[in-house]
Design a protein around this motif. Structure first.
Motif, PDB file in Angstrom:
ATOM      1  N   PRO A   1     -15.759 -92.154  60.024  1.00 15.34           N
ATOM      2  CA  PRO A   1     -16.571 -91.821  58.851  1.00 15.34           C
ATOM      3  C   PRO A   1     -16.145 -92.614  57.630  1.00 15.34           C
ATOM      4  CG  PRO A   1     -15.007 -90.059  59.340  1.00 15.34           C
ATOM      5  CD  PRO A   1     -14.958 -91.021  60.489  1.00 15.34           C
ATOM      6  N   PRO A   2     -17.070 -92.864  56.704  1.00 15.34           N
ATOM      7  CA  PRO A   2     -16.734 -93.623  55.500  1.00 15.34           C
ATOM      8  C   PRO A   2     -15.767 -92.851  54.622  1.00 15.34           C
ATOM      9  CG  PRO A   2     -18.922 -92.658  55.307  1.00 15.34           C
ATOM     10  CD  PRO A   2     -18.469 -92.431  56.724  1.00 15.34           C
ATOM     11  N   PRO A   3     -15.047 -93.546  53.723  1.00 12.86           N
ATOM     12  CA  PRO A   3     -14.085 -92.854  52.858  1.00 12.86           C
ATOM     13  C   PRO A   3     -14.789 -91.944  51.860  1.00 12.86           C
ATOM     14  CG  PRO A   3     -14.375 -95.138  52.163  1.00 12.86           C
ATOM     15  CD  PRO A   3     -15.109 -94.992  53.455  1.00 12.86           C
ATOM     16  N   GLY A   4     -14.023 -90.985  51.322  1.00 13.78           N
ATOM     17  CA  GLY A   4     -14.574 -90.105  50.298  1.00 13.78           C
ATOM     18  C   GLY A   4     -15.293 -88.933  50.895  1.00 13.78           C
ATOM     19  N   GLY A   5     -16.239 -88.395  50.148  1.00 13.74           N
ATOM     20  CA  GLY A   5     -17.019 -87.270  50.634  1.00 13.74           C
ATOM     21  C   GLY A   5     -16.226 -85.984  50.647  1.00 13.74           C
ATOM     22  N   TRP A   6     -16.412 -85.201  51.703  1.00 15.63           N
ATOM     23  CA  TRP A   6     -15.850 -83.853  51.751  1.00 15.63           C
ATOM     24  C   TRP A   6     -14.331 -83.843  51.758  1.00 15.63           C
ATOM     25  CZ3 TRP A   6     -19.431 -80.958  50.171  1.00 15.63           C
ATOM     26  CH2 TRP A   6     -20.762 -81.164  50.556  1.00 15.63           C
ATOM     27  N   ASP A   7     -13.695 -84.884  52.285  1.00 16.63           N
ATOM     28  CA  ASP A   7     -12.235 -84.898  52.332  1.00 16.63           C
ATOM     29  C   ASP A   7     -11.614 -85.032  50.948  1.00 16.63           C
ATOM     30  OD1 ASP A   7     -12.180 -84.561  55.044  1.00 16.63           O
ATOM     31  OD2 ASP A   7     -12.033 -86.698  55.508  1.00 16.63           O
ATOM     32  N   ASP A   8     -12.420 -85.327  49.932  1.00 16.82           N
ATOM     33  CA  ASP A   8     -11.918 -85.368  48.559  1.00 16.82           C
ATOM     34  C   ASP A   8     -11.785 -83.978  47.944  1.00 16.82           C
ATOM     35  OD1 ASP A   8     -11.728 -88.114  48.523  1.00 16.82           O
ATOM     36  OD2 ASP A   8     -13.658 -88.438  47.545  1.00 16.82           O
ATOM     37  N   ILE A   9     -12.244 -82.957  48.644  1.00 21.89           N
ATOM     38  CA  ILE A   9     -12.223 -81.586  48.124  1.00 21.89           C
ATOM     39  C   ILE A   9     -11.224 -80.763  48.926  1.00 21.89           C
ATOM     40  CG2 ILE A   9     -13.614 -79.570  47.551  1.00 21.89           C
ATOM     41  CD1 ILE A   9     -14.505 -82.197  46.194  1.00 21.89           C
ATOM     42  N   ALA A  10     -10.267 -80.122  48.240  1.00 26.18           N
ATOM     43  CA  ALA A  10      -9.243 -79.308  48.915  1.00 26.18           C
ATOM     44  C   ALA A  10      -9.126 -77.945  48.244  1.00 26.18           C
ATOM     45  CB  ALA A  10      -7.887 -80.016  48.878  1.00 26.18           C
ATOM     46  N   PHE A  11      -8.973 -76.908  49.054  1.00 27.08           N
ATOM     47  CA  PHE A  11      -8.696 -75.575  48.532  1.00 27.08           C
ATOM     48  C   PHE A  11      -7.208 -75.473  48.190  1.00 27.08           C
ATOM     49  CE2 PHE A  11     -12.513 -74.820  51.030  1.00 27.08           C
ATOM     50  CZ  PHE A  11     -13.222 -73.909  50.256  1.00 27.08           C
ATOM     51  N   VAL A  12      -6.905 -74.866  47.049  1.00 29.28           N
ATOM     52  CA  VAL A  12      -5.520 -74.524  46.748  1.00 29.28           C
ATOM     53  C   VAL A  12      -5.127 -73.351  47.651  1.00 29.28           C
ATOM     54  CG1 VAL A  12      -3.907 -73.676  45.000  1.00 29.28           C
ATOM     55  CG2 VAL A  12      -5.703 -75.319  44.367  1.00 29.28           C
ATOM     56  N   HIS A  13      -4.025 -73.500  48.365  1.00 31.89           N
ATOM     57  CA  HIS A  13      -3.604 -72.443  49.289  1.00 31.89           C
ATOM     58  C   HIS A  13      -2.810 -71.378  48.549  1.00 31.89           C
ATOM     59  CE1 HIS A  13      -2.275 -70.296  52.754  1.00 31.89           C
ATOM     60  NE2 HIS A  13      -0.999 -70.595  52.535  1.00 31.89           N
ATOM     61  N   HIS A  14      -3.329 -70.147  48.545  1.00 32.89           N
ATOM     62  CA  HIS A  14      -2.622 -68.997  47.991  1.00 32.89           C
ATOM     63  C   HIS A  14      -2.261 -68.091  49.169  1.00 32.89           C
ATOM     64  CE1 HIS A  14      -3.593 -70.286  43.990  1.00 32.89           C
ATOM     65  NE2 HIS A  14      -4.896 -70.143  44.163  1.00 32.89           N
ATOM     66  N   ALA A  15      -0.982 -68.009  49.468  1.00 31.69           N
ATOM     67  CA  ALA A  15      -0.535 -67.427  50.741  1.00 31.69           C
ATOM     68  C   ALA A  15      -0.804 -65.930  50.873  1.00 31.69           C
ATOM     69  CB  ALA A  15       0.966 -67.698  50.929  1.00 31.69           C
ATOM     70  N   LEU A  16      -1.023 -65.226  49.764  1.00 33.21           N
ATOM     71  CA  LEU A  16      -1.265 -63.788  49.828  1.00 33.21           C
ATOM     72  C   LEU A  16      -2.671 -63.416  49.387  1.00 33.21           C
ATOM     73  CD1 LEU A  16       2.131 -62.400  48.432  1.00 33.21           C
ATOM     74  CD2 LEU A  16       1.361 -62.493  50.821  1.00 33.21           C
ATOM     75  N   ALA A  17      -3.571 -64.371  49.397  1.00 35.13           N
ATOM     76  CA  ALA A  17      -4.924 -64.129  48.880  1.00 35.13           C
ATOM     77  C   ALA A  17      -5.910 -63.686  49.949  1.00 35.13           C
ATOM     78  CB  ALA A  17      -5.450 -65.398  48.207  1.00 35.13           C
ATOM     79  N   GLY A  18      -5.498 -63.667  51.212  1.00 29.72           N
ATOM     80  CA  GLY A  18      -6.434 -63.432  52.302  1.00 29.72           C
ATOM     81  C   GLY A  18      -7.022 -62.029  52.333  1.00 29.72           C
ATOM     82  N   VAL A  19      -8.175 -61.933  52.990  1.00 27.97           N
ATOM     83  CA  VAL A  19      -8.832 -60.639  53.207  1.00 27.97           C
ATOM     84  C   VAL A  19      -9.062 -60.463  54.702  1.00 27.97           C
ATOM     85  CG1 VAL A  19      -9.947 -60.655  50.946  1.00 27.97           C
ATOM     86  CG2 VAL A  19     -11.147 -61.624  52.923  1.00 27.97           C
ATOM     87  N   ASP A  20      -9.422 -59.263  55.114  1.00 29.17           N
ATOM     88  CA  ASP A  20      -9.684 -59.000  56.525  1.00 29.17           C
ATOM     89  C   ASP A  20     -10.971 -59.702  56.957  1.00 29.17           C
ATOM     90  OD1 ASP A  20      -7.465 -57.404  56.416  1.00 29.17           O
ATOM     91  OD2 ASP A  20      -8.580 -55.508  56.396  1.00 29.17           O
ATOM     92  N   ALA A  21     -10.921 -60.350  58.102  1.00 29.65           N
ATOM     93  CA  ALA A  21     -12.081 -61.097  58.585  1.00 29.65           C
ATOM     94  C   ALA A  21     -13.282 -60.189  58.803  1.00 29.65           C
ATOM     95  CB  ALA A  21     -11.730 -61.838  59.874  1.00 29.65           C
ATOM     96  N   ASP A  22     -13.040 -58.924  59.175  1.00 34.22           N
ATOM     97  CA  ASP A  22     -14.176 -58.045  59.444  1.00 34.22           C
ATOM     98  C   ASP A  22     -14.871 -57.563  58.169  1.00 34.22           C
ATOM     99  OD1 ASP A  22     -12.360 -56.167  58.531  1.00 34.22           O
ATOM    100  OD2 ASP A  22     -12.182 -55.103  60.443  1.00 34.22           O
ATOM    101  N   THR A  23     -14.350 -57.944  57.004  1.00 36.35           N
ATOM    102  CA  THR A  23     -15.032 -57.645  55.741  1.00 36.35           C
ATOM    103  C   THR A  23     -15.899 -58.805  55.257  1.00 36.35           C
ATOM    104  OG1 THR A  23     -13.241 -58.476  54.298  1.00 36.35           O
ATOM    105  CG2 THR A  23     -13.084 -56.182  55.073  1.00 36.35           C
ATOM    106  N   VAL A  24     -15.875 -59.910  55.973  1.00 34.65           N
ATOM    107  CA  VAL A  24     -16.625 -61.100  55.561  1.00 34.65           C
ATOM    108  C   VAL A  24     -18.076 -60.997  56.025  1.00 34.65           C
ATOM    109  CG1 VAL A  24     -16.848 -63.603  55.827  1.00 34.65           C
ATOM    110  CG2 VAL A  24     -14.577 -62.565  55.556  1.00 34.65           C
ATOM    111  N   ASP A  25     -18.993 -61.258  55.130  1.00 37.77           N
ATOM    112  CA  ASP A  25     -20.426 -61.258  55.419  1.00 37.77           C
ATOM    113  C   ASP A  25     -20.981 -62.639  55.068  1.00 37.77           C
ATOM    114  OD1 ASP A  25     -23.141 -60.907  55.661  1.00 37.77           O
ATOM    115  OD2 ASP A  25     -23.295 -59.228  54.277  1.00 37.77           O
ATOM    116  N   LEU A  26     -21.463 -63.379  56.062  1.00 35.42           N
ATOM    117  CA  LEU A  26     -21.916 -64.756  55.855  1.00 35.42           C
ATOM    118  C   LEU A  26     -23.373 -64.865  55.445  1.00 35.42           C
ATOM    119  CD1 LEU A  26     -20.193 -66.668  58.835  1.00 35.42           C
ATOM    120  CD2 LEU A  26     -19.423 -66.470  56.454  1.00 35.42           C
ATOM    121  N   HIS A  27     -24.081 -63.757  55.321  1.00 36.52           N
ATOM    122  CA  HIS A  27     -25.498 -63.824  54.958  1.00 36.52           C
ATOM    123  C   HIS A  27     -25.692 -64.475  53.592  1.00 36.52           C
ATOM    124  CE1 HIS A  27     -25.866 -60.734  58.125  1.00 36.52           C
ATOM    125  NE2 HIS A  27     -27.116 -61.125  58.217  1.00 36.52           N
TER     126      HIS A  27
END
Length: 358
Positions: free
Chosen positions: A25-51
């Motif tokens: 793939p060409p350079p740039g694009g989506w790989d230029d975007i990164a989430f800051v990792h916060h190790a205690l920020a997670g939520v339970d997967a069964d609470t996620v709604d993708l609608h």
């Protein structure tokens, strides 16, 4: 253009697009975007709604099968596999441009198969911006479509051997289509991006939905240049903005944004959603799966993307796609260079979560 010649062109498009998917793939694009990792920020997967809500409908997933093909026997088979996968997974789907079928009605069945195999799904028809309002409504009616994509492809037309070079009438043509069709209209580029100025102009015209469709995915300049004797437009390689760059500079009053262009993984989907897209389209990456393994392989891939996207939401602490817009993002590389040149505040993106780790 005679039907046989037009069908050959559609087969060429698929062959050349598939070849691009096998490249680095060409350079740039989506790989230029990164989430800051916060190790205690997670939520339970069964609470996620993708609608998500798109074009007046509730989609079960925030990604969709974007416009690809149709117009020949082989591309009709591809559309059948795409439609079966959409039906079995509940994902929305867009057809390729119906212009070829509007001019050659004998080819309509290669598009109609999308609705035939997916009678209850969300289906988007697709026409070029230069088509008449009557043709636009014909395309909608042909697929019983829930929405209409109107594509803008000036770069492709410029390089296409038989392409148009008359672009000044396009805004008026779009306004006529908007006034005529009876379903929501989604204006999309074909892989070169919608700038902030373009998005603002679309909003002023009354466009409510726009797919920024940026560079980094299937390159229709290269495809059309490969069809030219001598390939004399090769110097245009890399023209346009990536979808990430388009989302970064989108004005606050832009139409509701969709994003596509080089979407390869569920992480790319999450990146686009975090940058403000309501939903994310994939074409080339899904095309490769269908060509290699048919509908069943794509069903497996879409379900995998759904599972992974749920897990990514859980990881970053987002219970729904809208919550991704409150996550901390780092922008680097070409996208950061673009943002600085366009006066975009990147520091605020890195602190959207308010310093909270959980």
């Amino acid at each position: 253009m005679p039907a046989e010649q037009a069908s050959e062109r559609k087969d060429d498009h698929v062959r050349l697009a598939a070849a691009q998917q096998r490249e680095t793939p060409p350079p740039g694009g989506w790989d230029d975007i990164a989430f800051v990792h916060h190790a205690l920020a997670g939520v339970d997967a069964d609470t996620v709604d993708l609608h998500v809500e798109v074009a007046g409908s509730r989609w079960s997933l925030p990604f969709y099968v974007n416009a690809m093909t149709g117009g020949s026997a082989s591309t009709g088979d591809i559309n059948r596999d795409l439609a079966i996968a959409a039906r079995e997974t509940g994902v929305a789907i867009a057809s390729g441009s119906l212009s070829i079928a509007l001019d050659n009605p004998a080819l309509l069945s290669t598009f109609r198969v999308i609705r035939d195999e997916n009678p209850d799904g969300f289906v988007m028809a697709n026409v070029g911006i230069e088509r008449s309002p009557v043709d636009a409504q014909r395309a909608v009616d042909a697929l019983g479509a829930d929405a209409l994509q109107v594509h803008i492809n000036a770069v492709q037309e410029t390089v296409m051997p038989e392409g148009s070079r008359s672009f000044s009438s396009w805004p008026a043509s779009l306004e006529a289509i908007l006034a005529a069709v009876d379903v929501p209209v989604i204006v999309k580029e074909v892989g070169f991006g919608l700038s902030a100025a373009t998005l603002a102009r679309l909003a002023d015209m009354g466009v409510r939905y726009a797919d920024v469709s940026g560079a980094g995915g299937t390159d229709f300049m290269r495809i059309e240049n490969s069809r030219r004797a001598g390939g004399d437009y090769a110097y245009l390689a890399g023209w346009g903005q990536s979808a990430a760059e388009c989302l970064l500079e989108a004005p606050a009053d832009a139409p509701t944004l969709l994003a596509s262009g080089g979407v390869r993984t569920p992480l790319d989907v999450a990146r686009a959603l975090a940058l403000g897209a309501r939903a994310v389209g994939a074409s080339g990456s899904f095309l490769s799966v269908v060509l290699d393994g048919g509908a069943e392989a794509l069903i497996t891939r879409i379900r995998e993307w759904s599972d992974h996207l749920t897990a990514l939401h859980s990881l970053v602490g987002a219970t729904d796609p809208g919550a991704l817009r409150r996550t901390d993002l780092i922008v680097r590389g070409r996208a950061a260079e673009f943002a600085r040149a366009r006066g975009i505040d990147l520091e605020s993106l890195a602190h959207r979560a308010g310093g909270k780790d959980a």
